[in-house]
Scaffold this active site. Structure first.
Site, PDB file in Angstrom:
ATOM      1  N   ASP A   1      41.386  57.451 -67.541  1.00  0.00           N
ATOM      2  CA  ASP A   1      40.042  56.874 -67.559  1.00  0.00           C
ATOM      3  C   ASP A   1      40.119  55.529 -66.827  1.00  0.00           C
ATOM      4  O   ASP A   1      40.739  54.584 -67.322  1.00  0.00           O
ATOM      5  CB  ASP A   1      39.622  56.697 -69.032  1.00  0.00           C
ATOM      6  CG  ASP A   1      38.214  56.155 -69.186  1.00  0.00           C
ATOM      7  OD1 ASP A   1      37.699  55.541 -68.233  1.00  0.00           O
ATOM      8  OD2 ASP A   1      37.637  56.344 -70.280  1.00  0.00           O
ATOM      9  N   HIS A   2      39.479  55.470 -65.684  1.00  0.00           N
ATOM     10  CA  HIS A   2      39.627  54.275 -64.845  1.00  0.00           C
ATOM     11  C   HIS A   2      38.914  53.053 -65.428  1.00  0.00           C
ATOM     12  O   HIS A   2      39.107  51.927 -64.970  1.00  0.00           O
ATOM     13  CB  HIS A   2      39.097  54.574 -63.428  1.00  0.00           C
ATOM     14  CG  HIS A   2      39.787  53.783 -62.358  1.00  0.00           C
ATOM     15  ND1 HIS A   2      40.601  52.698 -62.616  1.00  0.00           N
ATOM     16  CD2 HIS A   2      39.790  53.919 -61.018  1.00  0.00           C
ATOM     17  CE1 HIS A   2      41.059  52.200 -61.481  1.00  0.00           C
ATOM     18  NE2 HIS A   2      40.587  52.926 -60.493  1.00  0.00           N
TER      19      HIS A   2
END
Ligand code: CAO
Length: 445
Positions: A417-418
């Site tokens: 999850d950036h």
């Protein structure tokens, strides 16, 4: 005419002494017929005790924490203008009238577990029909499916009415249960801009899927998709569109590990696949990079760091994908993990996993190595923030500075999850994993 109605605990099957976990009304409150008054929770499930008629609550005979059994009076209400035709006790003696609630329906007749708003499924509206139609409390024999938020039916209904996605709401009730105040707090935080809904406001302006009559082009057969696919499909879709995924690819040289694995499996007479080494390497990597062992909280302003190491393993079953969770992988050796993996995947394929066994994971692994492929993009299993995909190892030439050497290379595909993890740490984590496998002698196996 006003009538005092006693509200009793309905037929709840074999259950007795069930704790009251929530009182949804106060003395003086006006309630509608079939409105939930309190929530009971057994070890297995929750159910609600609804009002049999509309009226005003005049007495509450239980408190949160009390235990109740079938037929026990929990509240008294003054019925609003009960006409003879309407009165559930029309044929009985004058007040006080006992209004025993209709029996809860059998498990088979229980409504399907409600889907969260984010699934896009249209919620079933609560019954507002005639008094004869029995109020439908949640099936007391049912358990909550995996990934369904832990909240009472009344709270689910309340959240649906407000359009709040319960999957985004942090529960402050006992055991993390979501209570009404959590929903109002969540909605308030959205309204004041303190939090943003996962994909709310984006308004994907896309044309609808075309309706195609495929039979115009040849023979067809229509097959309904499985229940697991329906449920997991909604979550996969939500996770795919609401989490900014990046997939980092790397290759681990597992030549030496494979020699050890095969020899050990033979020596011990057990099935030992690369997956258990990957579980141990993942635990080491999660310890080294704690933000991978974390979840965003409902406000999206805090990261909840976990001090435990429960790893979800994607299992391919005839009915679809399920993700049982192996708990405390840091405290188990590769043989214990192999045994548990074999036992859990067998039960998963037989459809025998309990919902709790698919909850509480910190990080997931999706291994397609037994099947094939060189790389893929696994979808993050929210609220986790990363997932490791594993493809099939193959012998590849590796340059050692002087010549190409044949080495067994294992493709790793880490989706993260950036919002939580930046690219550099994604690469560091994946390299760390590869280093663990390459230097497996130093691993805590
Ligand atoms: N490279 C090469 N061979 C591999 C390998 C890899 N990365 N991973 C496993 N293998 C081998 C195993 O060693 C085994 O061979 P042997 O019997 O000779 O030892 C064979 O492939 C089959 O392994 P397996 O699949 O039975 O066991 P596993 O521990 O690797 O995986 C499980 C267990 C339950 C994860 C797996 O069976 C499964 O269901 N995988 C599918 C997961 C999935 O669907 N993911 C997609 C999710 S996204 O839609």
């Amino acid at each position: 005419m006003t009538t005092q109605i006693e509200i009793k605990v309905p037929d709840i099957g074999d259950f007795s002494d069930i704790p009251v976990i929530e009182i949804l009304v106060a003395v003086g409150d006006s309630v509608e017929a079939e409105q939930s008054l309190l929530t009971l929770e057994s070890d297995k499930a929750m159910m609600e005790v609804p009002a049999s008629v509309a009226g005003v609550i005049t007495e509450l005979r239980v408190e949160v924490g009390d235990t109740v059994s079938e037929d026990q009076v929990v509240a008294v209400l003054e019925a609003a203008e009960v006409t003879e035709a309407e009165s559930p006790a029309a044929e009985s003696a004058p007040p006080p009238v006992e209004a025993a609630l209709p029996a809860a329906p059998q498990a088979a007749a229980a409504p399907a577990a409600p889907q969260p708003a984010a699934s896009g499924a249209k919620p079933t509206p609560p019954s507002t029909g005639s008094r004869q139609s029995p109020p439908v409390p949640m099936d007391a024999n049912a358990t909550l499916p995996a990934n369904i938020p832990y909240a009472s039916p009344a709270v689910r209904r309340f959240a649906r009415e407000l359009g709040a996605d319960l999957l985004q709401v942090a529960g402050s009730g006992r055991g993390g249960r979501i209570i009404r105040e959590d929903v109002t707090g969540f909605v308030k935080s959205i309204m004041t801009g303190a939090a943003r809904p996962a994909a709310g406001g984006l308004g994907f302006d896309l044309p609808p899927q075309p309706k195609v009559n495929f039979s115009r082009y040849g023979d067809i057969e229509v097959q309904p998709i499985s229940k697991i696919q329906k449920v997991s499909g909604a979550y996969l879709h939500r996770n795919w569109v609401s989490i900014p995924h990046v997939t980092q690819n790397d290759l681990a040289d597992i030549t030496d590990m494979e020699v050890y694995r095969k020899a050990t499996a033979k020596e011990q007479g057990v099935k030992l696949t690369p997956l258990v080494f990957l579980i141990k390497a993942s635990v080491a990597a999660l310890k080294e990079f704690p933000t991978f062992n974390a979840s965003l909280d409902a406000t999206r302003e805090n990261l909840v760091l976990k001090k435990f190491f429960h790893i979800g393993i994607a299992v391919d079953t005839p009915d679809g994908l399920v993700v049982p969770v192996i708990r405390d992988c840091d405290q188990k050796d590769i043989f214990q993990l192999a045994a548990e993996l074999g036992e859990m995947s067998a039960r998963a394929r037989a459809g025998k996993l309990k919902p709790i066994e698919m909850q509480g994971g910190c990080f997931s692994i999706s291994s397609l190595g037994g099947i094939g492929g060189t790389s893929f993009t696994p979808i993050i299993n929210a609220p986790e923030v990363a997932i490791l995909g594993v493809s099939r190892s193959s012998m590849q030439p590796q340059w050692d500075g002087e010549a190409f050497q044949p080495r067994m290379m294992l493709p790793l595909c880490l989706s993260y999850d950036h919002r939580v993890i930046d690219g550099a740490n994604g690469a560091r984590f994946t390299r760390f994993l590869a280093n663990q496998l390459e230097d497996f002698g130093n691993m805590d196996l």
